[in-house]
Design a protein around this motif. Structure first.
Motif, PDB file in Angstrom:
ATOM      1  N   SER A  37      34.385 -28.874  44.040  1.00 35.06           N
ATOM      2  CA  SER A  37      35.010 -29.731  45.030  1.00 35.06           C
ATOM      3  C   SER A  37      36.344 -30.195  44.479  1.00 35.06           C
ATOM      4  CB  SER A  37      34.138 -30.958  45.326  1.00 35.06           C
ATOM      5  OG  SER A  37      32.911 -30.543  45.857  1.00 35.06           O
ATOM      6  N   ILE A  38      37.394 -29.971  45.242  1.00 32.96           N
ATOM      7  CA  ILE A  38      38.712 -30.423  44.812  1.00 32.96           C
ATOM      8  C   ILE A  38      38.896 -31.825  45.358  1.00 32.96           C
ATOM      9  CG2 ILE A  38      41.191 -30.021  44.932  1.00 32.96           C
ATOM     10  CD1 ILE A  38      40.519 -27.030  45.250  1.00 32.96           C
ATOM     11  N   MET A  39      38.953 -32.777  44.460  1.00 32.35           N
ATOM     12  CA  MET A  39      39.067 -34.163  44.871  1.00 32.35           C
ATOM     13  C   MET A  39      40.515 -34.554  45.146  1.00 32.35           C
ATOM     14  SD  MET A  39      35.950 -34.889  44.867  1.00 32.35           S
ATOM     15  CE  MET A  39      35.791 -36.630  45.006  1.00 32.35           C
ATOM     16  N   LYS A  40      41.420 -34.021  44.358  1.00 27.99           N
ATOM     17  CA  LYS A  40      42.819 -34.393  44.489  1.00 27.99           C
ATOM     18  C   LYS A  40      43.675 -33.207  44.066  1.00 27.99           C
ATOM     19  CE  LYS A  40      46.127 -37.807  42.887  1.00 27.99           C
ATOM     20  NZ  LYS A  40      46.385 -38.849  41.915  1.00 27.99           N
ATOM     21  N   LYS A  41      44.756 -32.976  44.789  1.00 28.57           N
ATOM     22  CA  LYS A  41      45.663 -31.893  44.446  1.00 28.57           C
ATOM     23  C   LYS A  41      46.292 -32.170  43.080  1.00 28.57           C
ATOM     24  CE  LYS A  41      49.902 -30.033  45.979  1.00 28.57           C
ATOM     25  NZ  LYS A  41      50.981 -30.090  46.901  1.00 28.57           N
ATOM     26  N   GLU A  42      46.377 -31.134  42.267  1.00 31.28           N
ATOM     27  CA  GLU A  42      46.941 -31.277  40.937  1.00 31.28           C
ATOM     28  C   GLU A  42      48.416 -31.650  41.011  1.00 31.28           C
ATOM     29  OE1 GLU A  42      47.139 -28.292  37.276  1.00 31.28           O
ATOM     30  OE2 GLU A  42      45.328 -28.088  38.481  1.00 31.28           O
ATOM     31  N   GLN A  43      48.838 -32.567  40.169  1.00 28.30           N
ATOM     32  CA  GLN A  43      50.240 -32.989  40.142  1.00 28.30           C
ATOM     33  C   GLN A  43      51.138 -31.816  39.774  1.00 28.30           C
ATOM     34  OE1 GLN A  43      51.800 -35.531  41.065  1.00 28.30           O
ATOM     35  NE2 GLN A  43      50.274 -37.151  41.235  1.00 28.30           N
ATOM     36  N   GLY A  44      52.252 -31.699  40.462  1.00 23.93           N
ATOM     37  CA  GLY A  44      53.243 -30.677  40.122  1.00 23.93           C
ATOM     38  C   GLY A  44      52.871 -29.262  40.485  1.00 23.93           C
ATOM     39  N   SER A  45      51.832 -29.081  41.317  1.00 27.18           N
ATOM     40  CA  SER A  45      51.437 -27.716  41.645  1.00 27.18           C
ATOM     41  C   SER A  45      52.253 -27.127  42.791  1.00 27.18           C
ATOM     42  CB  SER A  45      49.944 -27.657  41.970  1.00 27.18           C
ATOM     43  OG  SER A  45      49.661 -28.415  43.120  1.00 27.18           O
ATOM     44  N   GLY A  46      53.118 -27.916  43.421  1.00 28.86           N
ATOM     45  CA  GLY A  46      53.984 -27.399  44.468  1.00 28.86           C
ATOM     46  C   GLY A  46      53.374 -27.504  45.849  1.00 28.86           C
ATOM     47  N   PRO A  47      54.158 -27.161  46.874  1.00 28.68           N
ATOM     48  CA  PRO A  47      53.682 -27.272  48.257  1.00 28.68           C
ATOM     49  C   PRO A  47      52.621 -26.227  48.576  1.00 28.68           C
ATOM     50  CG  PRO A  47      55.833 -26.233  48.202  1.00 28.68           C
ATOM     51  CD  PRO A  47      55.526 -26.660  46.794  1.00 28.68           C
ATOM     52  N   MET A  48      51.705 -26.600  49.454  1.00 35.43           N
ATOM     53  CA  MET A  48      50.659 -25.683  49.901  1.00 35.43           C
ATOM     54  C   MET A  48      50.739 -25.561  51.419  1.00 35.43           C
ATOM     55  SD  MET A  48      49.148 -24.753  47.149  1.00 35.43           S
ATOM     56  CE  MET A  48      47.474 -24.257  47.226  1.00 35.43           C
ATOM     57  N   ILE A  49      50.569 -24.346  51.912  1.00 37.23           N
ATOM     58  CA  ILE A  49      50.583 -24.089  53.352  1.00 37.23           C
ATOM     59  C   ILE A  49      49.152 -24.266  53.851  1.00 37.23           C
ATOM     60  CG2 ILE A  49      51.096 -22.411  55.156  1.00 37.23           C
ATOM     61  CD1 ILE A  49      53.002 -21.096  52.994  1.00 37.23           C
ATOM     62  N   HIS A  50      48.938 -25.279  54.686  1.00 39.81           N
ATOM     63  CA  HIS A  50      47.587 -25.596  55.146  1.00 39.81           C
ATOM     64  C   HIS A  50      47.196 -24.821  56.391  1.00 39.81           C
ATOM     65  CE1 HIS A  50      46.977 -28.783  52.221  1.00 39.81           C
ATOM     66  NE2 HIS A  50      48.240 -29.104  52.429  1.00 39.81           N
ATOM     67  N   SER A  51      48.153 -24.567  57.285  1.00 42.92           N
ATOM     68  CA  SER A  51      47.839 -23.804  58.489  1.00 42.92           C
ATOM     69  C   SER A  51      49.123 -23.249  59.095  1.00 42.92           C
ATOM     70  CB  SER A  51      47.106 -24.673  59.515  1.00 42.92           C
ATOM     71  OG  SER A  51      47.932 -25.728  59.946  1.00 42.92           O
ATOM     72  N   TYR A  52      48.940 -22.337  60.029  1.00 45.87           N
ATOM     73  CA  TYR A  52      50.065 -21.742  60.743  1.00 45.87           C
ATOM     74  C   TYR A  52      49.628 -21.472  62.171  1.00 45.87           C
ATOM     75  CZ  TYR A  52      47.373 -17.584  59.824  1.00 45.87           C
ATOM     76  OH  TYR A  52      46.347 -16.691  59.766  1.00 45.87           O
ATOM     77  N   SER A  53      50.597 -21.358  63.047  1.00 48.06           N
ATOM     78  CA  SER A  53      50.318 -21.012  64.440  1.00 48.06           C
ATOM     79  C   SER A  53      51.535 -20.267  64.968  1.00 48.06           C
ATOM     80  CB  SER A  53      50.053 -22.267  65.271  1.00 48.06           C
ATOM     81  OG  SER A  53      51.249 -23.012  65.410  1.00 48.06           O
ATOM     82  N   SER A  54      51.528 -19.974  66.247  1.00 50.69           N
ATOM     83  CA  SER A  54      52.659 -19.247  66.834  1.00 50.69           C
ATOM     84  C   SER A  54      53.915 -20.115  66.912  1.00 50.69           C
ATOM     85  CB  SER A  54      52.292 -18.726  68.224  1.00 50.69           C
ATOM     86  OG  SER A  54      51.938 -19.814  69.059  1.00 50.69           O
ATOM     87  N   ILE A  55      53.759 -21.433  66.748  1.00 52.88           N
ATOM     88  CA  ILE A  55      54.942 -22.295  66.819  1.00 52.88           C
ATOM     89  C   ILE A  55      55.450 -22.761  65.455  1.00 52.88           C
ATOM     90  CG2 ILE A  55      54.538 -23.102  69.169  1.00 52.88           C
ATOM     91  CD1 ILE A  55      53.428 -25.692  67.947  1.00 52.88           C
ATOM     92  N   GLY A  56      54.656 -22.586  64.405  1.00 48.76           N
ATOM     93  CA  GLY A  56      55.138 -23.014  63.094  1.00 48.76           C
ATOM     94  C   GLY A  56      54.037 -23.175  62.068  1.00 48.76           C
ATOM     95  N   PHE A  57      54.278 -24.090  61.108  1.00 45.54           N
ATOM     96  CA  PHE A  57      53.433 -24.215  59.932  1.00 45.54           C
ATOM     97  C   PHE A  57      53.131 -25.680  59.626  1.00 45.54           C
ATOM     98  CE2 PHE A  57      56.054 -20.493  59.726  1.00 45.54           C
ATOM     99  CZ  PHE A  57      55.170 -19.488  59.389  1.00 45.54           C
ATOM    100  N   ASN A  58      52.023 -25.903  58.949  1.00 43.13           N
ATOM    101  CA  ASN A  58      51.695 -27.215  58.391  1.00 43.13           C
ATOM    102  C   ASN A  58      51.744 -27.041  56.876  1.00 43.13           C
ATOM    103  OD1 ASN A  58      50.552 -29.526  57.327  1.00 43.13           O
ATOM    104  ND2 ASN A  58      48.851 -29.576  58.756  1.00 43.13           N
ATOM    105  N   ILE A  59      52.745 -27.625  56.255  1.00 46.35           N
ATOM    106  CA  ILE A  59      52.935 -27.501  54.817  1.00 46.35           C
ATOM    107  C   ILE A  59      52.833 -28.898  54.216  1.00 46.35           C
ATOM    108  CG2 ILE A  59      54.475 -26.712  52.977  1.00 46.35           C
ATOM    109  CD1 ILE A  59      55.736 -24.837  55.125  1.00 46.35           C
ATOM    110  N   ASP A  60      51.737 -29.138  53.510  1.00 45.64           N
ATOM    111  CA  ASP A  60      51.463 -30.453  52.913  1.00 45.64           C
ATOM    112  C   ASP A  60      51.588 -31.590  53.926  1.00 45.64           C
ATOM    113  OD1 ASP A  60      50.764 -29.546  50.430  1.00 45.64           O
ATOM    114  OD2 ASP A  60      52.734 -29.851  49.552  1.00 45.64           O
ATOM    115  N   GLY A  61      51.116 -31.361  55.147  1.00 45.24           N
ATOM    116  CA  GLY A  61      51.160 -32.403  56.169  1.00 45.24           C
ATOM    117  C   GLY A  61      52.456 -32.459  56.951  1.00 45.24           C
TER     118      GLY A  61
END
Length: 170
Positions: A37-61
């Motif tokens: 279970s990942i409780m918290k994103k590691e510091q300094g690991s960079g942006p993560m792409i959470h989702s995408y759709s035909s209109i764009g992306f969700n990158i770290d919220g």
């Protein structure tokens, strides 16, 4: 007979496993699956792409509409409409920034498209490896490279059709 042998350890009766031993339903108690279970994103690991759709992306919220360039730590609008718009000029952003990018992941939409060989040659000359994929796989590849702390960037074109899963409430 192999399965009738027992190993006594600290008062427990455990089956002695040998080459011919087959795991049965009762053995599941002995060999529990490992879960993470990942409780918290590691510091300094960079942006993560959470989702995408035909209109764009969700990158770290952050919601990004249309094609985007992810050049950590920035997320920028990328002025390309399709894979044919990926030119030497449109990728100049990726080879001008510091720190130098090791690998550029290009997401070309719903399917892998061919990029102009002159563009690929320019990036190779600048010392940047290029991975061309369909956008869903490009997002996953970028996330993996980022989690491995590689200096990666992404140029992403949203796929024309949304491939996100819809939650069905009963």
């Amino acid at each position: 007979y192999c399965s009738s042998l027992l190993l006594f350890k600290e008062g427990l009766r455990l089956p002695f496993l040998c080459r011919g031993h087959r795991l049965g339903p009762s053995d599941d108690e002995l060999y529990q699956r490992t879960t993470v279970s990942i409780m918290k994103k590691e510091q300094g690991s960079g942006p993560m792409i959470h989702s995408y759709s035909s209109i764009g992306f969700n990158i770290d919220g952050n919601r990004v509409f249309g094609p985007c360039a992810v050049v950590p730590p920035a997320i920028l609008q990328w002025k390309v409409g399709s894979h044919t718009d990926i030119t030497e000029e449109s990728v100049s952003l990726f080879h001008m920034i510091e720190p130098r990018i090791e690998i550029l992941v290009l997401g070309t939409g719903a399917k892998v498209e061919r990029i102009d060989p002159a563009v690929l040659a320019l990036l190779k000359k600048k010392g940047i490896s290029v991975e061309v994929q369909d956008t869903p796989n490009a997002c996953a590849t970028f996330n993996f490279l980022t989690s491995e702390r590689r200096v990666a960037a992404a140029g992403l074109i949203p796929p024309p059709q949304s491939t996100t899963l819809d939650l069905i409430k009963e």
